[in-house]
Design a protein around this motif. Structure first.
Motif, PDB file in Angstrom:
ATOM      1  N   VAL A 130      30.994  39.829  37.562  1.00 53.73           N
ATOM      2  CA  VAL A 130      29.920  40.477  37.525  1.00 53.73           C
ATOM      3  C   VAL A 130      28.968  40.511  38.824  1.00 53.73           C
ATOM      4  O   VAL A 130      28.358  41.572  39.145  1.00 53.73           O
ATOM      5  CB  VAL A 130      29.351  40.471  36.235  1.00 53.73           C
ATOM      6  CG1 VAL A 130      27.806  41.167  35.991  1.00 53.73           C
ATOM      7  CG2 VAL A 130      30.163  40.930  34.995  1.00 53.73           C
ATOM      8  N   GLY A 131      28.815  39.431  39.241  1.00 57.11           N
ATOM      9  CA  GLY A 131      27.927  39.060  40.215  1.00 57.11           C
ATOM     10  C   GLY A 131      28.532  39.588  41.524  1.00 57.11           C
ATOM     11  O   GLY A 131      27.866  40.354  42.589  1.00 57.11           O
ATOM     12  N   TYR A 132      29.648  39.448  41.776  1.00 63.66           N
ATOM     13  CA  TYR A 132      30.433  40.072  42.819  1.00 63.66           C
ATOM     14  C   TYR A 132      30.227  41.507  42.798  1.00 63.66           C
ATOM     15  O   TYR A 132      30.055  42.321  43.870  1.00 63.66           O
ATOM     16  CB  TYR A 132      31.816  39.531  42.799  1.00 63.66           C
ATOM     17  CG  TYR A 132      32.663  40.204  44.117  1.00 63.66           C
ATOM     18  CD1 TYR A 132      32.453  39.783  45.221  1.00 63.66           C
ATOM     19  CD2 TYR A 132      33.553  41.196  43.752  1.00 63.66           C
ATOM     20  CE1 TYR A 132      33.029  40.386  46.341  1.00 63.66           C
ATOM     21  CE2 TYR A 132      34.364  41.598  44.955  1.00 63.66           C
ATOM     22  CZ  TYR A 132      34.309  41.306  46.233  1.00 63.66           C
ATOM     23  OH  TYR A 132      34.734  41.726  47.404  1.00 63.66           O
ATOM     24  N   ASN A 133      30.306  42.137  41.554  1.00 66.57           N
ATOM     25  CA  ASN A 133      30.494  43.751  41.296  1.00 66.57           C
ATOM     26  C   ASN A 133      28.882  44.168  41.694  1.00 66.57           C
ATOM     27  O   ASN A 133      28.583  45.324  42.169  1.00 66.57           O
ATOM     28  CB  ASN A 133      30.708  44.210  40.019  1.00 66.57           C
ATOM     29  CG  ASN A 133      32.339  44.157  39.852  1.00 66.57           C
ATOM     30  OD1 ASN A 133      32.824  44.057  40.655  1.00 66.57           O
ATOM     31  ND2 ASN A 133      32.504  44.191  38.681  1.00 66.57           N
ATOM     32  N   CYS A 134      27.852  43.520  41.369  1.00 67.18           N
ATOM     33  CA  CYS A 134      26.458  43.815  41.767  1.00 67.18           C
ATOM     34  C   CYS A 134      26.351  43.956  43.290  1.00 67.18           C
ATOM     35  O   CYS A 134      25.540  44.676  43.728  1.00 67.18           O
ATOM     36  CB  CYS A 134      25.563  42.736  41.008  1.00 67.18           C
ATOM     37  SG  CYS A 134      25.210  43.119  39.132  1.00 67.18           S
ATOM     38  N   HIS A 188      25.105  31.696  37.292  1.00 70.84           N
ATOM     39  CA  HIS A 188      25.205  31.702  35.889  1.00 70.84           C
ATOM     40  C   HIS A 188      23.902  31.691  35.018  1.00 70.84           C
ATOM     41  O   HIS A 188      23.908  30.765  34.184  1.00 70.84           O
ATOM     42  CB  HIS A 188      26.017  30.591  35.635  1.00 70.84           C
ATOM     43  CG  HIS A 188      27.451  30.350  36.556  1.00 70.84           C
ATOM     44  ND1 HIS A 188      28.230  31.529  36.400  1.00 70.84           N
ATOM     45  CD2 HIS A 188      27.755  29.494  37.370  1.00 70.84           C
ATOM     46  CE1 HIS A 188      29.170  31.011  37.331  1.00 70.84           C
ATOM     47  NE2 HIS A 188      28.720  29.891  37.884  1.00 70.84           N
ATOM     48  N   SER A 189      22.829  32.795  35.066  1.00 68.13           N
ATOM     49  CA  SER A 189      21.892  32.677  34.395  1.00 68.13           C
ATOM     50  C   SER A 189      22.223  32.819  32.874  1.00 68.13           C
ATOM     51  O   SER A 189      22.757  33.834  32.464  1.00 68.13           O
ATOM     52  CB  SER A 189      20.948  33.755  34.823  1.00 68.13           C
ATOM     53  OG  SER A 189      19.735  33.856  34.179  1.00 68.13           O
ATOM     54  N   ALA A 190      21.606  32.053  32.112  1.00 69.67           N
ATOM     55  CA  ALA A 190      21.935  32.241  30.434  1.00 69.67           C
ATOM     56  C   ALA A 190      21.328  33.409  30.040  1.00 69.67           C
ATOM     57  O   ALA A 190      21.747  33.836  29.107  1.00 69.67           O
ATOM     58  CB  ALA A 190      21.352  31.004  29.978  1.00 69.67           C
ATOM     59  N   VAL A 191      20.364  33.969  30.450  1.00 70.88           N
ATOM     60  CA  VAL A 191      19.372  35.047  30.090  1.00 70.88           C
ATOM     61  C   VAL A 191      20.548  36.388  30.151  1.00 70.88           C
ATOM     62  O   VAL A 191      20.321  37.200  29.342  1.00 70.88           O
ATOM     63  CB  VAL A 191      18.385  35.401  30.612  1.00 70.88           C
ATOM     64  CG1 VAL A 191      17.539  36.722  30.423  1.00 70.88           C
ATOM     65  CG2 VAL A 191      17.533  34.261  30.548  1.00 70.88           C
ATOM     66  N   LEU A 192      21.405  36.378  31.192  1.00 67.37           N
ATOM     67  CA  LEU A 192      22.204  37.431  31.416  1.00 67.37           C
ATOM     68  C   LEU A 192      23.554  37.589  30.648  1.00 67.37           C
ATOM     69  O   LEU A 192      24.357  38.201  30.850  1.00 67.37           O
ATOM     70  CB  LEU A 192      22.399  37.603  32.715  1.00 67.37           C
ATOM     71  CG  LEU A 192      21.394  37.909  33.539  1.00 67.37           C
ATOM     72  CD1 LEU A 192      21.600  37.876  35.131  1.00 67.37           C
ATOM     73  CD2 LEU A 192      20.624  39.355  32.967  1.00 67.37           C
TER      74      LEU A 192
END
Length: 100
Positions: free
Chosen positions: A67-71, A35-39
């Motif tokens: 979205v992380g899972y899709n990456c 959960h990076s705030a920059v993204l």
């Protein structure tokens, strides 16, 4: 030679691009998962996700995870493309060896 689809330069390009794709997408997947705030600008957020939800942080965290899972899935596809490119490179080397 059976199974030979692309030449040595295209296979080498596929290896380089898939290596870069795997590195980049795995890092993006890790940063989305933590959960990076920059993204946050890269999340598919709507007004309903932010304003009309009783627990907005949980919905946003779920979007981060999705979205992380899709990456990670995209990185796996790049691994397959890299493996295909390595096979093509090996077939091209065998072809050159047989010709000589």
């Amino acid at each position: 030679m059976r199974g030979l689809i692309c030449g040595p330069k295209r296979a080498a390009c596929g290896i380089v691009l898939s290596t870069w794709g795997v590195i980049m997408l795995v890092l993006l997947g890790i940063f989305f998962t933590i959960h990076s705030a920059v993204l946050i600008e890269d999340l598919p957020l709507t007004n309903q996700d932010i304003h009309q939800d009783a627990n907005p942080p949980q919905r946003i965290y779920d979007l981060y995870s999705k979205v992380g899972y899709n990456c990670f899935i995209a990185a796996a596809v790049y691994v397959l493309i890299g493996a295909f490119s390595c096979c093509q490179m090996r077939l091209n080397q065998q072809k050159e060896y047989m010709v000589l």
